[in-house]
Design a protein around this motif. Structure first.
Motif, PDB file in Angstrom:
ATOM      1  N   LEU A 128      27.991  33.670  34.747  1.00 15.56           N
ATOM      2  CA  LEU A 128      29.350  34.222  34.838  1.00 15.56           C
ATOM      3  C   LEU A 128      29.666  34.823  36.209  1.00 15.56           C
ATOM      4  CD1 LEU A 128      30.001  35.828  31.333  1.00 15.56           C
ATOM      5  CD2 LEU A 128      30.520  33.534  32.163  1.00 15.56           C
ATOM      6  N   GLN A 129      28.718  34.746  37.144  1.00 16.80           N
ATOM      7  CA  GLN A 129      28.987  35.258  38.502  1.00 16.80           C
ATOM      8  C   GLN A 129      30.242  34.601  39.057  1.00 16.80           C
ATOM      9  OE1 GLN A 129      27.743  37.536  40.665  1.00 16.80           O
ATOM     10  NE2 GLN A 129      26.280  38.273  39.164  1.00 16.80           N
ATOM     11  N   GLY A 130      31.241  35.402  39.425  1.00 12.77           N
ATOM     12  CA  GLY A 130      32.455  34.888  40.040  1.00 12.77           C
ATOM     13  C   GLY A 130      33.413  34.213  39.077  1.00 12.77           C
ATOM     14  N   LYS A 131      33.106  34.218  37.765  1.00 15.38           N
ATOM     15  CA  LYS A 131      33.963  33.525  36.813  1.00 15.38           C
ATOM     16  C   LYS A 131      34.827  34.446  35.982  1.00 15.38           C
ATOM     17  CE  LYS A 131      31.107  29.435  36.230  1.00 15.38           C
ATOM     18  NZ  LYS A 131      30.294  28.645  35.318  1.00 15.38           N
ATOM     19  N   LEU A 132      34.485  35.721  35.927  1.00 13.53           N
ATOM     20  CA  LEU A 132      35.306  36.620  35.122  1.00 13.53           C
ATOM     21  C   LEU A 132      36.615  36.869  35.842  1.00 13.53           C
ATOM     22  CD1 LEU A 132      32.664  39.039  33.644  1.00 13.53           C
ATOM     23  CD2 LEU A 132      33.908  37.226  32.502  1.00 13.53           C
ATOM     24  N   GLY A 133      37.687  36.955  35.066  1.00 12.08           N
ATOM     25  CA  GLY A 133      39.039  36.999  35.617  1.00 12.08           C
ATOM     26  C   GLY A 133      39.279  38.103  36.612  1.00 12.08           C
ATOM     27  N   ALA A 134      40.175  37.846  37.527  1.00 13.28           N
ATOM     28  CA  ALA A 134      40.551  38.830  38.547  1.00 13.28           C
ATOM     29  C   ALA A 134      41.059  40.132  37.939  1.00 13.28           C
ATOM     30  CB  ALA A 134      41.586  38.232  39.488  1.00 13.28           C
ATOM     31  N   LEU A 137      37.957  42.200  36.983  1.00 14.30           N
ATOM     32  CA  LEU A 137      37.221  42.666  38.156  1.00 14.30           C
ATOM     33  C   LEU A 137      38.024  43.682  38.952  1.00 14.30           C
ATOM     34  CD1 LEU A 137      35.386  39.514  39.469  1.00 14.30           C
ATOM     35  CD2 LEU A 137      34.393  41.596  38.580  1.00 14.30           C
ATOM     36  N   ALA A 138      39.332  43.489  39.001  1.00 10.83           N
ATOM     37  CA  ALA A 138      40.170  44.433  39.738  1.00 10.83           C
ATOM     38  C   ALA A 138      40.140  45.789  39.061  1.00 10.83           C
ATOM     39  CB  ALA A 138      41.605  43.921  39.797  1.00 10.83           C
ATOM     40  N   ALA A 139      40.189  45.788  37.746  1.00 12.78           N
ATOM     41  CA  ALA A 139      40.136  47.055  37.018  1.00 12.78           C
ATOM     42  C   ALA A 139      38.777  47.712  37.234  1.00 12.78           C
ATOM     43  CB  ALA A 139      40.392  46.824  35.534  1.00 12.78           C
ATOM     44  N   LEU A 161      40.202  27.868  46.017  1.00 15.30           N
ATOM     45  CA  LEU A 161      39.713  27.665  47.381  1.00 15.30           C
ATOM     46  C   LEU A 161      38.313  28.258  47.586  1.00 15.30           C
ATOM     47  CD1 LEU A 161      43.001  28.376  49.371  1.00 15.30           C
ATOM     48  CD2 LEU A 161      41.830  26.186  49.159  1.00 15.30           C
ATOM     49  N   GLY A 162      37.774  28.871  46.526  1.00 14.26           N
ATOM     50  CA  GLY A 162      36.404  29.365  46.598  1.00 14.26           C
ATOM     51  C   GLY A 162      36.255  30.853  46.839  1.00 14.26           C
ATOM     52  N   PHE A 163      37.366  31.606  46.859  1.00 15.65           N
ATOM     53  CA  PHE A 163      37.260  33.047  47.044  1.00 15.65           C
ATOM     54  C   PHE A 163      36.760  33.691  45.762  1.00 15.65           C
ATOM     55  CE2 PHE A 163      40.143  31.936  50.423  1.00 15.65           C
ATOM     56  CZ  PHE A 163      39.762  32.785  51.453  1.00 15.65           C
ATOM     57  N   LYS A 164      35.946  34.738  45.897  1.00 15.07           N
ATOM     58  CA  LYS A 164      35.481  35.476  44.733  1.00 15.07           C
ATOM     59  C   LYS A 164      36.679  36.205  44.122  1.00 15.07           C
ATOM     60  CE  LYS A 164      30.714  36.152  45.984  1.00 15.07           C
ATOM     61  NZ  LYS A 164      30.035  36.512  47.190  1.00 15.07           N
ATOM     62  N   PRO A 165      36.675  36.430  42.793  1.00 13.15           N
ATOM     63  CA  PRO A 165      37.820  37.080  42.145  1.00 13.15           C
ATOM     64  C   PRO A 165      38.204  38.415  42.774  1.00 13.15           C
ATOM     65  CG  PRO A 165      36.403  36.141  40.490  1.00 13.15           C
ATOM     66  CD  PRO A 165      35.697  35.965  41.808  1.00 13.15           C
ATOM     67  N   ALA A 166      37.211  39.238  43.103  1.00 10.61           N
ATOM     68  CA  ALA A 166      37.517  40.551  43.692  1.00 10.61           C
ATOM     69  C   ALA A 166      38.204  40.405  45.051  1.00 10.61           C
ATOM     70  CB  ALA A 166      36.253  41.382  43.819  1.00 10.61           C
ATOM     71  N   GLU A 167      37.712  39.456  45.884  1.00  9.87           N
ATOM     72  CA  GLU A 167      38.315  39.218  47.211  1.00  9.87           C
ATOM     73  C   GLU A 167      39.739  38.681  47.063  1.00  9.87           C
ATOM     74  OE1 GLU A 167      34.307  37.812  49.666  1.00  9.87           O
ATOM     75  OE2 GLU A 167      35.593  36.318  48.751  1.00  9.87           O
ATOM     76  N   ALA A 168      39.903  37.721  46.149  1.00 12.99           N
ATOM     77  CA  ALA A 168      41.229  37.127  45.929  1.00 12.99           C
ATOM     78  C   ALA A 168      42.215  38.179  45.461  1.00 12.99           C
ATOM     79  CB  ALA A 168      41.133  35.986  44.913  1.00 12.99           C
ATOM     80  N   THR A 169      41.777  39.034  44.525  1.00  9.92           N
ATOM     81  CA  THR A 169      42.652  40.073  43.983  1.00  9.92           C
ATOM     82  C   THR A 169      43.094  41.044  45.073  1.00  9.92           C
ATOM     83  OG1 THR A 169      41.607  39.921  41.827  1.00  9.92           O
ATOM     84  CG2 THR A 169      42.824  41.939  42.284  1.00  9.92           C
ATOM     85  N   ALA A 170      42.136  41.490  45.883  1.00  4.97           N
ATOM     86  CA  ALA A 170      42.464  42.445  46.951  1.00  4.97           C
ATOM     87  C   ALA A 170      43.433  41.824  47.957  1.00  4.97           C
ATOM     88  CB  ALA A 170      41.190  42.896  47.647  1.00  4.97           C
TER      89      ALA A 170
END
Length: 198
Positions: A128-134, A137-139, A161-170
């Protein structure tokens, strides 16, 4: 596909509830956290659902939030995790706690759920690394996840595009704050990419 139920709570048990929708009682399986949040029998409830069809059965799982349903979907994609085991995990960990445990590789935290041994906990945290929803992870990170159509689509675009959920969210949150609520998807993605590259 049954995606949502809105009706009257007819009864609850240890891991199930019955929701009366216009005279039809739907038996749903739910996590302890969702069941605790339903309120008294006779009250009105709205639940998000996921229908699993097997050769010999149809099972309706119910969730109190979109984040919980998404975490359930991701968990059941892991080999060895069925619907009931996913609910056992979500009875112990909220979607945010699960996202935090997975991102930190905390197998012991995931292994607290009944039926999850050390090997399965390791597989869950790895797969599940990198698969849990933004949103989850944002919360977990304390960042408000962008809401709404364009922002959600931009999150999806960055994830693809390959960004991790936390990076994409920020990045999308920062772009959304700068451009305002009327921003187009194209503008959001362009600015979010620039912010993510910094």
């Amino acid at each position: 596909m049954i995606a949502r139920l809105a009706g009257t709570l007819a009864e609850t048990a240890a891991d199930t509830a019955v929701v009366d929708v216009n005279g039809v009682g739907y038996l749903v399986l739910a996590s302890a956290k969702t069941l605790d949040s339903l309120g008294p029998v006779g009250g009105s409830v709205t639940l998000l659902t996921e229908l699993q069809v097997r050769e010999d059965s149809m099972t309706l799982f119910a969730f109190g939030s979109a984040g919980e349903r998404e975490a359930f979907r991701q968990l059941t994609n892991v080999q060895g995790v069925g619907g009931r085991l996913a609910l056992a995990i979500l009875s112990i960990l909220s979607p945010e706690e699960l996202a935090r445990a997975v991102s930190a590789g905390d197998k012991a935290m995931v292994g607290r759920a009944n039926g999850v041994g050390p090997k399965l906990a390791a597989r869950i945290t790895m797969e599940l690394q990198g698969k849990l929803g933004a949103p989850a992870l944002a919360a977990a990170a304390g960042t408000a996840a962008p809401r709404g159509g364009a922002a959600q689509d931009a999150l999806s675009a960055l994830a693809n595009l390959g960004f991790k959920p936390a990076e994409a969210t920020a990045a999308v949150a920062a772009a959304n704050d700068e451009l305002g609520p009327g921003a187009t998807l194209d503008a959001l993605v362009r600015l979010a990419l620039r912010k993510a590259a910094k």
